[in-house]
Design a protein around this motif. Sequence first.
Motif, PDB file in Angstrom:
ATOM      1  N   HIS A  12      20.401  17.699   8.998  1.00 20.17           N
ATOM      2  CA  HIS A  12      19.440  17.140   8.038  1.00 20.17           C
ATOM      3  C   HIS A  12      18.030  17.621   8.368  1.00 20.17           C
ATOM      4  CE1 HIS A  12      22.624  14.635   6.536  1.00 20.17           C
ATOM      5  NE2 HIS A  12      22.862  14.196   7.745  1.00 20.17           N
ATOM      6  N   PRO A  13      17.634  18.753   7.841  1.00 15.10           N
ATOM      7  CA  PRO A  13      16.285  19.239   8.148  1.00 15.10           C
ATOM      8  C   PRO A  13      15.194  18.385   7.502  1.00 15.10           C
ATOM      9  CG  PRO A  13      17.424  20.754   6.687  1.00 15.10           C
ATOM     10  CD  PRO A  13      18.362  19.645   6.945  1.00 15.10           C
ATOM     11  N   ARG A  14      14.043  18.386   8.134  1.00 14.49           N
ATOM     12  CA  ARG A  14      12.886  17.628   7.637  1.00 14.49           C
ATOM     13  C   ARG A  14      11.671  18.549   7.576  1.00 14.49           C
ATOM     14  NH1 ARG A  14      15.725  14.603   6.193  1.00 14.49           N
ATOM     15  NH2 ARG A  14      16.463  12.604   6.902  1.00 14.49           N
ATOM     16  N   TYR A  73      15.053  30.665  -0.774  1.00 15.45           N
ATOM     17  CA  TYR A  73      16.254  30.884   0.029  1.00 15.45           C
ATOM     18  C   TYR A  73      17.241  29.726  -0.011  1.00 15.45           C
ATOM     19  CZ  TYR A  73      14.604  35.248   2.016  1.00 15.45           C
ATOM     20  OH  TYR A  73      14.217  36.549   2.180  1.00 15.45           O
ATOM     21  N   CYS A  74      16.813  28.557  -0.455  1.00 14.29           N
ATOM     22  CA  CYS A  74      17.709  27.390  -0.431  1.00 14.29           C
ATOM     23  C   CYS A  74      18.842  27.570  -1.450  1.00 14.29           C
ATOM     24  CB  CYS A  74      16.917  26.123  -0.746  1.00 14.29           C
ATOM     25  SG  CYS A  74      17.991  24.679  -0.852  1.00 14.29           S
ATOM     26  N   PRO A  75      20.109  27.596  -0.991  1.00 14.83           N
ATOM     27  CA  PRO A  75      21.213  27.829  -1.931  1.00 14.83           C
ATOM     28  C   PRO A  75      21.561  26.600  -2.757  1.00 14.83           C
ATOM     29  CG  PRO A  75      22.082  27.524   0.283  1.00 14.83           C
ATOM     30  CD  PRO A  75      20.590  27.453   0.402  1.00 14.83           C
ATOM     31  N   ALA A  76      20.994  25.439  -2.393  1.00 11.94           N
ATOM     32  CA  ALA A  76      21.403  24.197  -3.053  1.00 11.94           C
ATOM     33  C   ALA A  76      20.336  23.646  -3.984  1.00 11.94           C
ATOM     34  CB  ALA A  76      21.744  23.154  -1.979  1.00 11.94           C
ATOM     35  N   GLY A  77      19.209  24.341  -4.112  1.00 11.80           N
ATOM     36  CA  GLY A  77      18.123  23.832  -4.953  1.00 11.80           C
ATOM     37  C   GLY A  77      17.628  22.482  -4.446  1.00 11.80           C
ATOM     38  N   ALA A  78      17.610  22.335  -3.117  1.00 13.38           N
ATOM     39  CA  ALA A  78      17.304  21.017  -2.544  1.00 13.38           C
ATOM     40  C   ALA A  78      15.836  20.852  -2.151  1.00 13.38           C
ATOM     41  CB  ALA A  78      18.188  20.798  -1.307  1.00 13.38           C
ATOM     42  N   ILE A  79      15.033  21.906  -2.337  1.00 16.01           N
ATOM     43  CA  ILE A  79      13.635  21.811  -1.885  1.00 16.01           C
ATOM     44  C   ILE A  79      12.717  21.637  -3.090  1.00 16.01           C
ATOM     45  CG2 ILE A  79      11.825  22.906  -0.505  1.00 16.01           C
ATOM     46  CD1 ILE A  79      14.018  24.308   1.069  1.00 16.01           C
ATOM     47  N   ILE A  80      11.917  20.593  -3.000  1.00 19.07           N
ATOM     48  CA  ILE A  80      11.047  20.239  -4.132  1.00 19.07           C
ATOM     49  C   ILE A  80       9.602  20.540  -3.737  1.00 19.07           C
ATOM     50  CG2 ILE A  80      10.328  18.315  -5.638  1.00 19.07           C
ATOM     51  CD1 ILE A  80      12.898  16.905  -4.117  1.00 19.07           C
ATOM     52  N   LEU A  84       9.269  19.163  -0.041  1.00 16.75           N
ATOM     53  CA  LEU A  84      10.095  18.085   0.507  1.00 16.75           C
ATOM     54  C   LEU A  84      11.561  18.447   0.290  1.00 16.75           C
ATOM     55  CD1 LEU A  84       8.147  14.985  -0.852  1.00 16.75           C
ATOM     56  CD2 LEU A  84       8.276  15.714   1.542  1.00 16.75           C
ATOM     57  N   ILE A  85      12.442  17.884   1.116  1.00 16.59           N
ATOM     58  CA  ILE A  85      13.876  18.188   0.984  1.00 16.59           C
ATOM     59  C   ILE A  85      14.611  16.984   0.399  1.00 16.59           C
ATOM     60  CG2 ILE A  85      15.997  18.671   2.285  1.00 16.59           C
ATOM     61  CD1 ILE A  85      14.204  20.323   4.200  1.00 16.59           C
ATOM     62  N   ASP A  86      15.406  17.258  -0.618  1.00 18.16           N
ATOM     63  CA  ASP A  86      16.215  16.215  -1.240  1.00 18.16           C
ATOM     64  C   ASP A  86      17.533  16.123  -0.454  1.00 18.16           C
ATOM     65  OD1 ASP A  86      17.920  14.713  -2.775  1.00 18.16           O
ATOM     66  OD2 ASP A  86      17.379  15.644  -4.676  1.00 18.16           O
ATOM     67  N   LYS A 135      20.931  16.633  -2.145  1.00 19.58           N
ATOM     68  CA  LYS A 135      21.363  17.984  -2.529  1.00 19.58           C
ATOM     69  C   LYS A 135      21.561  18.909  -1.323  1.00 19.58           C
ATOM     70  CE  LYS A 135      19.279  18.297  -7.116  1.00 19.58           C
ATOM     71  NZ  LYS A 135      18.173  18.888  -7.853  1.00 19.58           N
ATOM     72  N   CYS A 136      20.861  18.640  -0.234  1.00 15.41           N
ATOM     73  CA  CYS A 136      20.882  19.548   0.929  1.00 15.41           C
ATOM     74  C   CYS A 136      22.291  19.662   1.506  1.00 15.41           C
ATOM     75  CB  CYS A 136      19.915  19.027   1.994  1.00 15.41           C
ATOM     76  SG  CYS A 136      19.995  19.969   3.521  1.00 15.41           S
ATOM     77  N   ILE A 137      22.727  20.909   1.762  1.00 20.02           N
ATOM     78  CA  ILE A 137      24.054  21.126   2.346  1.00 20.02           C
ATOM     79  C   ILE A 137      23.955  21.484   3.837  1.00 20.02           C
ATOM     80  CG2 ILE A 137      25.188  21.751   0.176  1.00 20.02           C
ATOM     81  CD1 ILE A 137      24.816  24.716   0.984  1.00 20.02           C
ATOM     82  N   GLY A 138      22.749  21.442   4.379  1.00 20.18           N
ATOM     83  CA  GLY A 138      22.578  21.637   5.821  1.00 20.18           C
ATOM     84  C   GLY A 138      22.785  23.057   6.316  1.00 20.18           C
ATOM     85  N   CYS A 139      22.637  24.052   5.430  1.00 19.67           N
ATOM     86  CA  CYS A 139      22.949  25.426   5.835  1.00 19.67           C
ATOM     87  C   CYS A 139      21.955  25.990   6.845  1.00 19.67           C
ATOM     88  CB  CYS A 139      22.997  26.330   4.614  1.00 19.67           C
ATOM     89  SG  CYS A 139      21.372  26.570   3.868  1.00 19.67           S
ATOM     90  N   GLY A 140      20.750  25.447   6.888  1.00 15.26           N
ATOM     91  CA  GLY A 140      19.778  25.880   7.887  1.00 15.26           C
ATOM     92  C   GLY A 140      18.927  27.071   7.489  1.00 15.26           C
ATOM     93  N   GLU A 141      19.128  27.596   6.274  1.00 16.57           N
ATOM     94  CA  GLU A 141      18.347  28.761   5.856  1.00 16.57           C
ATOM     95  C   GLU A 141      16.841  28.500   5.922  1.00 16.57           C
ATOM     96  OE1 GLU A 141      19.065  32.184   4.644  1.00 16.57           O
ATOM     97  OE2 GLU A 141      20.421  31.402   6.128  1.00 16.57           O
ATOM     98  N   CYS A 142      16.440  27.315   5.442  1.00 12.79           N
ATOM     99  CA  CYS A 142      15.002  27.006   5.400  1.00 12.79           C
ATOM    100  C   CYS A 142      14.394  26.979   6.798  1.00 12.79           C
ATOM    101  CB  CYS A 142      14.778  25.679   4.684  1.00 12.79           C
ATOM    102  SG  CYS A 142      15.729  24.328   5.380  1.00 12.79           S
ATOM    103  N   LEU A 143      15.180  26.547   7.786  1.00 11.20           N
ATOM    104  CA  LEU A 143      14.687  26.504   9.171  1.00 11.20           C
ATOM    105  C   LEU A 143      14.303  27.895   9.645  1.00 11.20           C
ATOM    106  CD1 LEU A 143      17.598  24.374  10.618  1.00 11.20           C
ATOM    107  CD2 LEU A 143      15.249  23.631  10.610  1.00 11.20           C
TER     108      LEU A 143
HETATM  109  S1  SF4 Z   1      19.272  23.288   4.979  1.00  7.28           S
HETATM  110 FE1  SF4 Z   1      19.913  24.732   3.371  1.00  7.28          FE
HETATM  111  S2  SF4 Z   1      20.425  23.414   1.641  1.00  7.28           S
HETATM  112 FE2  SF4 Z   1      19.215  22.157   3.036  1.00  7.28          FE
HETATM  113  S3  SF4 Z   1      17.139  22.354   2.314  1.00  7.28           S
HETATM  114 FE3  SF4 Z   1      17.399  23.908   3.907  1.00  7.28          FE
HETATM  115  S4  SF4 Z   1      18.009  25.756   2.781  1.00  7.28           S
HETATM  116 FE4  SF4 Z   1      18.291  24.026   1.377  1.00  7.28          FE
END
Ligand code: SF4
Length: 358
Positions: A188-190, A205-212, A219-221, A224-232
């Motif tokens: 769960h990234p913050r 880069y977010c594959p889930a459209g979870a960043i607003i 901010l991260i929803d 919707k976040c799938i925890g892939c870690g791309e944003c990190l």
């Molecule tokens: S962890 Fe992945 S899905 Fe979640 S906000 Fe970051 S890029 Fe998007």
Amino acid sequence: MKNKVYFIRASREEGAEVIARKARAIYLALGLNEKIEPEDFVALKIHFGEKNNTGHIKPRWLTGIIDEVLKKSQRAFLSDSNTLYVGNRSNSVDHIRLAWEHGFTPDVVRIPVIIADGLIGREKTEVKVDGQRIQTSRIASAFLHSDAMLCLTHVTGHVQSGVGAAIKNLGMGCASRAGKLDQHSVVHPRVNTKQCRNCGLCIRYCPAGAIIQTESYVLIDDEKCIGCGECLVVCKYGAIKMKWDEDSRRLQEKMAEYALSVKNHFRDKICFLNFILQVTKDCDCMAKNQPAIVADVGIVGSLDPVAVDRASIDLVLKTAGQDAFKKGYNIDWSVQLAYGEKIGLGSQKYELVEIKDF
Ligand code: SF4
Ligand code: SF4
């Protein structure tokens, strides 16, 4: 009893031919080749590297191993599963094209490339695990339809697990997209809104459209976040963090349970070779050239994924004179080893056998 880990010093400067001979020697020392039958499907599990990545295992390093496997069975293939994130490896057509671009072509490797979870990552086989973290693993089907596996891994640092080596290649790398989602569901990234410059890169880069995007930061929803870690990884300002202790621990434990479910399928017909060459801060999912964080060490191999990873990490730390992985990401990478040992994936106790004549 200590498991044997075979080791040959090597460096990229020696060239592909020498590295291929060394990899062959490690593979033969492991004895797996003797167990391969002519009818066996033999999966060579590898990461072909994201587009523009240069750290991945090179096809010409594998020619010696492939020679030996082909003497036993003509049904060998190179394989990986599709990724969660948006990139060039999220469906089989793009994935195979990228493997070709990176030189894994029939004229070089002489065996086909097959993406193990099908065209769009939905070909999976469920395995009952009944672990503390996982009830059922979802593994890319082609791996579980195979009779033997060579798990070929480039050792790297990793943004979520601290180290990415054999356990990760087996557990995360053999999972179907549903299996990868399952393992990442604990992450769960913050956003640290004070550090965020609102550049919007993470959104792309977010594959889930979870960043607003708001007026001053993103901010991260969580829904919707799938925890892939791309944003990190993509945030240049270190504005996105995960709860290292909790999230990483749970991810590493899930990964080890997944790895055990794959290893159990192959019983004694699986081996692990780790390439400790161009060890980078991030894994080969990075679409760029990354500098090495330590001088080249060599190749290690074992029948035990925990032992081979422990030995690889020990060799890197010894060569670097410090914890080069923690310097990249301050993550306790030992969780995957200790938990792997606890659930019977392998042992951290090993005997290092250096091969000098080959
Ligand atoms: S962890 Fe992945 S899905 Fe979640 S906000 Fe970051 S890029 Fe998007
Ligand atoms: S990449 Fe980093 S700085 Fe840019 S918007 Fe995302 S969190 Fe903020």
